[in-house]
Scaffold this motif. Structure first.
Motif, PDB file in Angstrom:
ATOM      1  N   ALA A 120      57.769  51.926   7.802  1.00 31.45           N
ATOM      2  CA  ALA A 120      57.094  53.145   7.361  1.00 31.45           C
ATOM      3  C   ALA A 120      57.944  53.913   6.361  1.00 31.45           C
ATOM      4  O   ALA A 120      58.568  54.903   6.705  1.00 31.45           O
ATOM      5  N   ALA A 132      53.388  63.916   3.816  1.00 30.88           N
ATOM      6  CA  ALA A 132      54.124  63.629   5.041  1.00 30.88           C
ATOM      7  C   ALA A 132      53.313  63.783   6.327  1.00 30.88           C
ATOM      8  O   ALA A 132      53.404  62.945   7.211  1.00 30.88           O
ATOM      9  N   PRO A 133      52.510  64.827   6.461  1.00 32.27           N
ATOM     10  CA  PRO A 133      51.730  64.958   7.693  1.00 32.27           C
ATOM     11  C   PRO A 133      50.810  63.772   7.904  1.00 32.27           C
ATOM     12  O   PRO A 133      50.685  63.258   9.015  1.00 32.27           O
ATOM     13  N   HIS A 176      51.241  60.809   6.779  1.00 30.56           N
ATOM     14  CA  HIS A 176      52.122  59.693   7.098  1.00 30.56           C
ATOM     15  C   HIS A 176      52.522  59.714   8.564  1.00 30.56           C
ATOM     16  O   HIS A 176      52.463  58.707   9.271  1.00 30.56           O
ATOM     17  N   MET A 177      52.918  60.884   9.002  1.00 31.60           N
ATOM     18  CA  MET A 177      53.318  61.073  10.394  1.00 31.60           C
ATOM     19  C   MET A 177      52.186  60.699  11.330  1.00 31.60           C
ATOM     20  O   MET A 177      52.405  60.083  12.372  1.00 31.60           O
ATOM     21  N   VAL A 181      52.043  57.012  11.668  1.00 30.53           N
ATOM     22  CA  VAL A 181      53.143  56.498  12.490  1.00 30.53           C
ATOM     23  C   VAL A 181      52.842  56.712  13.975  1.00 30.53           C
ATOM     24  O   VAL A 181      52.936  55.788  14.779  1.00 30.53           O
ATOM     25  N   LEU A 182      52.461  57.928  14.298  1.00 30.98           N
ATOM     26  CA  LEU A 182      52.205  58.224  15.707  1.00 30.98           C
ATOM     27  C   LEU A 182      50.997  57.445  16.222  1.00 30.98           C
ATOM     28  O   LEU A 182      50.982  57.004  17.366  1.00 30.98           O
ATOM     29  N   VAL A 224      52.088  53.968  17.131  1.00 29.52           N
ATOM     30  CA  VAL A 224      52.831  53.947  18.391  1.00 29.52           C
ATOM     31  C   VAL A 224      51.869  54.055  19.567  1.00 29.52           C
ATOM     32  O   VAL A 224      51.948  53.292  20.530  1.00 29.52           O
ATOM     33  N   THR A 229      62.842  52.151   8.137  1.00 31.25           N
ATOM     34  CA  THR A 229      62.624  53.095   7.036  1.00 31.25           C
ATOM     35  C   THR A 229      62.850  52.466   5.676  1.00 31.25           C
ATOM     36  O   THR A 229      63.284  51.339   5.546  1.00 31.25           O
ATOM     37  N   HIS A 286      39.565  74.407   9.490  1.00 32.87           N
ATOM     38  CA  HIS A 286      40.259  75.667   9.278  1.00 32.87           C
ATOM     39  C   HIS A 286      40.162  76.130   7.830  1.00 32.87           C
ATOM     40  O   HIS A 286      40.626  77.211   7.502  1.00 32.87           O
ATOM     41  N   ALA A 346      54.652  69.149  10.167  1.00 32.72           N
ATOM     42  CA  ALA A 346      54.797  67.699  10.201  1.00 32.72           C
ATOM     43  C   ALA A 346      55.817  67.135   9.213  1.00 32.72           C
ATOM     44  O   ALA A 346      56.585  66.253   9.566  1.00 32.72           O
ATOM     45  N   PRO A 347      55.843  67.615   7.983  1.00 29.56           N
ATOM     46  CA  PRO A 347      56.833  67.063   7.055  1.00 29.56           C
ATOM     47  C   PRO A 347      58.253  67.267   7.545  1.00 29.56           C
ATOM     48  O   PRO A 347      59.079  66.358   7.459  1.00 29.56           O
ATOM     49  N   MET A 373      58.847  64.811  10.299  1.00 34.32           N
ATOM     50  CA  MET A 373      59.019  63.474   9.737  1.00 34.32           C
ATOM     51  C   MET A 373      60.429  63.306   9.189  1.00 34.32           C
ATOM     52  O   MET A 373      61.046  62.261   9.352  1.00 34.32           O
ATOM     53  N   LEU A 394      63.031  60.397  10.338  1.00 36.30           N
ATOM     54  CA  LEU A 394      63.623  59.435   9.412  1.00 36.30           C
ATOM     55  C   LEU A 394      65.141  59.600   9.336  1.00 36.30           C
ATOM     56  O   LEU A 394      65.878  58.616   9.216  1.00 36.30           O
ATOM     57  N   VAL A 448      66.714  57.816  12.226  1.00 33.51           N
ATOM     58  CA  VAL A 448      66.718  56.364  12.025  1.00 33.51           C
ATOM     59  C   VAL A 448      67.820  55.966  11.055  1.00 33.51           C
ATOM     60  O   VAL A 448      68.598  55.039  11.303  1.00 33.51           O
ATOM     61  N   LEU A 467      60.610  54.380  18.837  1.00 32.44           N
ATOM     62  CA  LEU A 467      59.950  55.682  18.727  1.00 32.44           C
ATOM     63  C   LEU A 467      59.023  55.944  19.910  1.00 32.44           C
ATOM     64  O   LEU A 467      58.125  55.144  20.198  1.00 32.44           O
ATOM     65  N   THR A 505      56.391  58.782  21.836  1.00 34.17           N
ATOM     66  CA  THR A 505      55.564  59.920  21.427  1.00 34.17           C
ATOM     67  C   THR A 505      55.202  60.831  22.583  1.00 34.17           C
ATOM     68  O   THR A 505      55.490  60.555  23.747  1.00 34.17           O
ATOM     69  N   GLU A 536      46.228  80.750   7.622  1.00 35.02           N
ATOM     70  CA  GLU A 536      45.640  80.367   6.341  1.00 35.02           C
ATOM     71  C   GLU A 536      45.833  81.474   5.317  1.00 35.02           C
ATOM     72  O   GLU A 536      46.381  82.522   5.620  1.00 35.02           O
TER      73      GLU A 536
END
Lengths: 338, 338
Positions: A66, A74-75, A77-78, A81-82, A85, A99, A283, B74-75, B78, B82, B85, B97, B99, B222
């Motif tokens: 990943a 990134a979110p 992507h995360m 990944v999750l 898993v 990585t 949202h 999340a970023p 992440m 990473l 790792v 990993l 969760t 927001e």
DNA sequence: GGATGCTGTCGAAACGTTTCGATAGTGCCG
DNA sequence: CGGCACTATCGAAACGTTTCGACAGCATCC
């Protein structure tokens, strides 16, 4: 830590009986099974992973490659990944995370040392060195995303082409004829991610086929750019009444902000669709009609396909996940206005 | 796949010689070593992970428990994953990993089956069930973040208190006396993440000590909320000339957007600092002075501490990472204006 | 009543590695 | 030259599991 000998002793049986009782590969008398289960519970026994790997040829571990590329959201992507898993755990598999900097060497290492039974590749680009490696290693593997050369590979991904068509058709059905598309960041196109051009090209093709005029602009990096991007679209399409966002969440909300600042009402003045968003649009204000990018579906399917490869009952192939359209009120029929 | 017997045969030595040559645990004649290295290369030999685990008692795998809580950016998350790792690889460790849904059961499983040598915990809350489990399991473990009860635990984290002080002092030194703080999302405070209140409380205390007036508001969800939040701060602090952002990136850029819309110039009218950001503020407009939250430092240190626990030369303790202040031009001395 | 089949259990081999103890060879010292 | 220390190498045991083949006990069938 308790081992199988301890369990055997406590239950008053031989270790092979314990092994068979736990694996269920031979029939065991109910009373014996009960004693063994009790012993297992009492000792909190769990089979030694190393020994199981060594003998059993199955490690119950998958490698997940990943890499986090610049420009990848990134979110999202995360989430992938999750999801991988979580899906793997359903089959009693654990996931080893690899990585960026170890992209190929890491894969080679864990495979050559028989540490993993299979591989899942995330975020592949059109031409990705990892795909060659996967072919070479010959281990069960599933690719999430569609590289240029899918020969010998098992791939799964959202059907971006159909998603694009879905978006266009929706707007055209509602009467819109001038439609804008805000895509991913330029970086993403340059790097060779496969899905952004797939979406864009299918979008343009379908629009053309249906007789709509379209404008395209990549996603800007910051809010100043959003202004420029929207202005650019307006210049190309003075009569734009439909807008599709194939970009990440922050950009989506910036676009909506700007529209509201300018007094553009969604969906009265402009129908807006969020395409292939990994996240709910609840949202946002207003919530956008969305064609979700279902990370969990892709990942679940990817794991299923990997498991099927273990069983040997699947040939390399490409699988597309059907997009769906979720209506949340951000599109409306075109009405002629003063 | 080639095994150690193959290597021994090709090199014309016994398997124990191969093992010693590769591990370096006994002296080996240079010529022999050379032949073995050649054989290894020729066969692309890598020691079987299962066998190594079984015999060696070392699995070279760490468990990383990385739940993604709602409200966590999340970023940033992440980045930590990473970084862990990457840092682990420096010590030839791979990372498994785990969760959310397997938070404690998964840890227990991998530890009881001797699949991992150690544990890294991410994103711990003030009272986290995983910390009790870690104590119970007795395996080397490092916690990134500071739970309420650190007894018997090895923890590492940015020194949020000193970071807060740094931010306050900077502004006060520049002459500002009315300072606002936009914090994390309310959810984050409620859930019991430990660092947001740590930062906020130290911030308020230091400001009070230095004779500055402060206003605090949690981060809005927001962009509409951003407006309200800023208005709220202005109401509390009509003469606010300093603003500290301890919130995630999207909120930061929304705040800057709004300020620019309102004609508030940074730093002329308002000095702004980004506190504990996982990301660079280069792309913001203007780039913000920042006290970075250095994921790589925390994670590298966490891995170092875990390795030190293997060696047995470290006692459980809490370690704070010193914050640094990076000047990028978004703060200026207070000038009296018309 | 001996052959046959089924069920439940056991013993032992094998997986590939690390490491302990042994040993052959070599050089040095008294 | 016998004794000693040191180097380089080897053989074998052990790690904990899975699984093959064996077999005892029992029922079934001609």
């Amino acid at each position: 830590m308790a081992n199988i000998h301890d369990v055997a002793r406590v239950a008053g049986v031989s270790i092979s009986t314990v092994s068979y009782a736990l694996s269920g590969k031979r029939s065991i008398a109910a009373s014996t099974k009960q004693r063994i289960d009790d012993a297992v519970l009492e000792l909190d026994y769990r089979a030694n992973a190393g020994a199981r790997m060594l003998k059993g040829a199955r490690t119950q571990i998958l490698a997940l490659s990943a890499p986090l590329h610049a420009g990848t959201h990134a979110p999202a992507h995360m989430t992938f990944v999750l999801s991988v898993v979580t899906a793997a755990r359903k089959y009693d598999y654990d996931v080893l995370l690899l990585t960026q900097d170890e992209a190929t060497s890491g894969l080679r290492r864990v495979v050559r040392s028989s540490l993993v039974d299979g591989i899942v590749l995330l975020d592949v680009s059109t031409s990705d060195p990892r795909t060659d490696l996967v072919r070479e290693l010959g281990l069960p593997a599933t690719v999430i995303g569609i590289p240029d050369d899918t020969d010998g590979l098992t791939c799964v991904d959202l059907d971006f082409e159909r998603a694009a068509e879905l978006a266009v058709r929706r707007l055209v059905d509602l009467g819109h004829r001038e439609i804008g598309l805000i895509g991913q960041a330029p970086l993403v196109y340059e790097r060779g991610s496969n899905f952004p051009p797939r979406f864009r090209d299918a979008f343009l093709a379908e629009a053309t086929r249906l007789g709509a005029t379209v404008g395209f602009t990549p996603a800007p990096e910051e809010s100043a750019g959003v202004r420029a991007a929207l202005d650019g679209l307006s210049a190309t399409l003075p009569g734009m009444t439909g807008l599709v966002l194939h970009c990440n969440e922050p950009v989506q909300s910036m676009v909506l902000d700007l529209l509201s600042q300018r007094g553009v009402s969604v969906p009265n003045d402009l129908s807006v669709i969020s395409a292939c968003s990994s996240f709910s649009t609840d949202h946002l204000n207003p919530p956008l009609d969305v064609i979700p990018l279902p990370a969990d579906l892709s990942c679940t399917r990817a794991i299923e396909l990997t498991m099927a490869q273990f069983a040997g009952d699947v040939e390399p192939h490409v699988e597309y996940i059907d997009p769906t359209y979720v209506e949340l009120g951000s599109t409306a029929p075109l009405t002629s206005r003063p």
